[in-house]
Scaffold this motif. Structure first.
Motif, short mmCIF file in Angstrom:
data_model
loop_
_atom_site.label_atom_id
_atom_site.label_comp_id
_atom_site.label_asym_id
_atom_site.label_seq_id
_atom_site.Cartn_x
_atom_site.Cartn_y
_atom_site.Cartn_z
N THR A 41 63.94 -31.02 48.66
CA THR A 41 64.95 -30.30 49.41
C THR A 41 64.28 -29.46 50.49
O THR A 41 63.08 -29.18 50.43
CB THR A 41 65.78 -29.38 48.49
OG1 THR A 41 64.92 -28.37 47.94
CG2 THR A 41 66.42 -30.18 47.36
N ALA A 42 65.06 -29.03 51.47
CA ALA A 42 64.48 -28.27 52.58
C ALA A 42 65.56 -27.48 53.29
O ALA A 42 66.74 -27.84 53.28
CB ALA A 42 63.79 -29.21 53.57
N TRP A 43 65.14 -26.37 53.92
CA TRP A 43 65.98 -25.74 54.94
C TRP A 43 65.79 -26.53 56.22
O TRP A 43 64.67 -26.89 56.59
CB TRP A 43 65.55 -24.29 55.18
CG TRP A 43 66.16 -23.73 56.45
CD1 TRP A 43 67.41 -23.22 56.59
CD2 TRP A 43 65.56 -23.69 57.75
NE1 TRP A 43 67.63 -22.85 57.90
CE2 TRP A 43 66.51 -23.13 58.63
CE3 TRP A 43 64.32 -24.08 58.25
CZ2 TRP A 43 66.25 -22.94 59.99
CZ3 TRP A 43 64.06 -23.90 59.60
CH2 TRP A 43 65.02 -23.33 60.45
N MET A 44 66.91 -26.83 56.90
CA MET A 44 66.86 -27.54 58.18
C MET A 44 67.63 -26.74 59.22
O MET A 44 68.68 -26.15 58.92
CB MET A 44 67.49 -28.93 58.05
CG MET A 44 66.82 -29.84 57.03
SD MET A 44 65.24 -30.49 57.57
CE MET A 44 65.78 -31.68 58.80
N SER A 45 67.11 -26.73 60.43
CA SER A 45 67.85 -26.10 61.53
C SER A 45 68.96 -27.04 62.00
O SER A 45 69.06 -28.19 61.57
CB SER A 45 66.90 -25.80 62.69
OG SER A 45 66.56 -27.00 63.38
N LYS A 46 69.75 -26.57 62.92
CA LYS A 46 70.72 -27.44 63.57
C LYS A 46 69.98 -28.48 64.41
O LYS A 46 68.81 -28.31 64.76
CB LYS A 46 71.65 -26.62 64.47
CG LYS A 46 72.55 -25.68 63.71
CD LYS A 46 73.63 -25.09 64.60
CE LYS A 46 73.04 -24.26 65.72
NZ LYS A 46 74.09 -23.59 66.53
N TYR A 64 66.66 -33.24 67.26
CA TYR A 64 65.39 -32.64 66.89
C TYR A 64 65.70 -31.44 66.00
O TYR A 64 66.60 -30.65 66.30
CB TYR A 64 64.62 -32.18 68.13
CG TYR A 64 64.14 -33.31 69.01
CD1 TYR A 64 65.00 -33.95 69.90
CD2 TYR A 64 62.82 -33.74 68.96
CE1 TYR A 64 64.56 -34.98 70.72
CE2 TYR A 64 62.37 -34.77 69.78
CZ TYR A 64 63.25 -35.38 70.65
OH TYR A 64 62.81 -36.41 71.46
N ARG A 65 64.95 -31.29 64.92
CA ARG A 65 65.21 -30.21 63.97
C ARG A 65 63.91 -29.60 63.48
O ARG A 65 62.88 -30.27 63.40
CB ARG A 65 65.99 -30.72 62.74
CG ARG A 65 67.37 -31.28 63.04
CD ARG A 65 68.00 -31.84 61.77
NE ARG A 65 69.26 -32.51 62.03
CZ ARG A 65 70.46 -31.95 61.91
NH1 ARG A 65 70.56 -30.70 61.49
NH2 ARG A 65 71.55 -32.64 62.18
N ALA A 66 63.99 -28.33 63.10
CA ALA A 66 62.93 -27.69 62.33
C ALA A 66 63.30 -27.80 60.86
O ALA A 66 64.48 -27.84 60.51
CB ALA A 66 62.78 -26.23 62.73
N GLY A 67 62.29 -27.85 60.00
CA GLY A 67 62.57 -27.93 58.57
C GLY A 67 61.42 -27.40 57.74
O GLY A 67 60.25 -27.64 58.06
N ILE A 68 61.75 -26.67 56.67
CA ILE A 68 60.74 -26.10 55.77
C ILE A 68 61.11 -26.48 54.34
O ILE A 68 62.20 -26.16 53.87
CB ILE A 68 60.67 -24.56 55.88
CG1 ILE A 68 60.44 -24.12 57.32
CG2 ILE A 68 59.58 -24.01 54.97
CD1 ILE A 68 60.53 -22.61 57.51
#
Length: 487
Positions: free
Chosen positions: A363-368, A467-471
């Protein structure tokens, strides 16, 4: 005829400040001593030359350039001291052993490659700052037990040999010497010809590594011979050698996997090779001033017994390897999190932040999603990690979702502060999935911000064109005592 260095003895004081303790090298033209800075009460190295030697006129300017280098890979120059017919250069002391000592016997193929790549990583980091060594030698390379590197003599060793060198010539010299250090690691023999541009014509006379150590793998033997040929023609290049070594390391890992898991499905083999290729790209293109141990982590993940993880965005994530943190560094509890979106509406999916600390690599946090890697013209988007109180932050271990992400680490005192209230402490370019960012120095802060400035294309992983950021996970380390239990 130039004078010799006077015969000093332990206890002598240089420049009224530096007490000599133990001699390291004693020669007519130069002496090296372990000393004590009486003012700051710390150990230093003193390199002493006659004041009328050719190097004495070049050394002050070279030392001034070296003193401006701010890199964890370099032992810094601290002072230049004239005293009683001598000139002493004072640098930081390290008790890390030199490669000249560690390389007296041949290393295993894997260790030889990893050691050479660690040195190459240091050279690339310096090159990014416009700095080169110019006289790289086994005794100027120091390594700790975890493979970390410190270089002695950047900028100044050329001057100490009484000569000047252009930046281009110094870069070529560093690349040729790196080939020599690979040869040393494989054979236990240092080929002086590769470190001395005036002896370049003798490089073809150096025997193949396999002639000295018969069990050197053929691919490494051939790689070294090709690199030596390029050095002989003045074409050696650190980046090219690093790429070739990374491929060789991948081959070794692949053979080991096939030997230990002969029934391994081909799709997992390809996933593993992709993870290593990602590490290669990061080594070559993603080095930062803070230093990234990303490639080593990804290689460790490839060699792990656990299969790649199928994630909620459709990607294959390699299992996380234990980060290479120091014995005094402890994981800090993250007591709260928030998104930071000063140029938008603030809705960068804060409901997904819990995925960062849920212990689930799938699982991950994803940006818009954005239509361009530059976040649609925004300054950036980020995630704020609240440590609950001020900590001496030393490093941050990240598992990301992307394959080429740029981000900065910001720190501040107020987790709910505006972007301008945080200060930048590191910048990372071209990061892959697994990144350990080490701060140049411990920094006291309560809030740590992962501030994304270039995003990865997620079109092939989650079915959109954005394009997204994800952690996937984030662990903050500091020197403050804690058991690391999340609260």
């Amino acid at each position: 005829m130039h004078s010799r260095v006077p015969l000093f003895a332990p206890g002598d004081l240089i420049g009224g400040r530096y007490r000599l303790e133990d001699d390291v090298v004693l020669a007519p033209a130069t002496q090296t001593w372990l000393g004590m800075d009486e003012r700051l009460k710390r150990r230093v190295t003193l390199r002493i030359i006659p004041a009328d030697s050719p190097a004495a006129s070049l050394l002050p300017a070279a030392a001034a350039r070296a003193a401006r280098i701010d890199s964890r890979y370099v032992l810094p120059v601290l002072d230049i001291v004239p005293d009683r017919g001598i000139l002493a250069m004072v640098t930081d002391w390290t008790d890390w052993p030199a490669l000249g000592y560690l390389g007296r016997e041949p290393m295993s193929a894997r260790r030889a490659v990893e050691t050479t790549m660690a040195i190459g990583q240091a050279l690339l980091a310096l090159d990014a700052e416009g700095v080169h060594h110019g006289r790289l030698h086994p005794d100027t390379v120091h390594l700790d037990g975890n493979g970390q590197v410190k270089l002695r003599g950047a900028e100044v060793d050329v001057a100490l040999h009484g000569s000047g060198m252009t930046a281009r010539a110094a870069a070529r010299a560093d690349a040729a010497a790196l080939v020599g250090l690979l040869y040393l690691c494989l054979t236990g023999t240092w080929p002086e010809e590769l470190a001395d541009p005036s002896r370049r014509g003798l490089i073809p006379t150096i025997p193949a590594p396999s002639r000295l150590v018969p069990d050197v793998p053929s691919n490494l033997n051939n790689l070294t011979l090709r690199a030596m040929d390029e050095a002989a023609r003045g074409l050696a290049d650190v980046r090219s050698l690093m790429a070739a070594l990374a491929v060789a390391l991948d081959d070794m890992a692949q053979r080991q996997r096939e030997a230990t898991t002969p029934g391994e499905p081909r799709r997992w083999r390809h996933a593993g090779r992709a993870a290593v290729a990602l590490g290669v790209a990061t080594i070559i293109a993603g080095l930062t001033m803070t230093g990234i141990t990303q490639a080593a982590q990804e290689r460790a993940a490839v060699g792990a017994d656990q299969a790649p993880i199928r994630t909620d965005d459709g990607n294959l994530a390699a299992p996380s390897a234990a980060p290479a943190v120091g014995p005094t560094e402890k994981a800090q509890p993250i007591v709260a999190m928030a998104t930071l979106d000063p140029d938008g509406d603030g809705s960068e999916y804060p409901s997904l932040l819990g995925n960062i600390v849920d212990g689930d690599a799938g699982t991950a946090w994803m940006s818009k999603g954005y239509y361009s890697a530059d976040i649609g013209g925004k300054r950036g988007v980020g995630v704020v990690l609240d440590l609950g109180s001020d900590k001496e932050v030393t490093s941050l271990d990240l598992q990301l979702t992307g394959t080429s992400t740029d981000f900065s680490l910001l720190v501040g005192e107020a987790p709910d502060g505006a972007l301008e209230s945080f200060r930048s402490v590191s910048q990372t370019r071209g990061a892959g999935q697994s990144v350990l960012v080490r701060l140049p120095r411990p920094t006291r802060a309560r809030a740590v911000v992962i501030w994304f400035t270039k995003l990865s294309n997620t079109a092939n992983s989650i079915g959109d064109s954005g394009y997204r950021a994800g952690i996937r996970s984030a662990t903050v380390y500091s020197t403050d005592g804690t058991d690391g239990t999340r609260q």
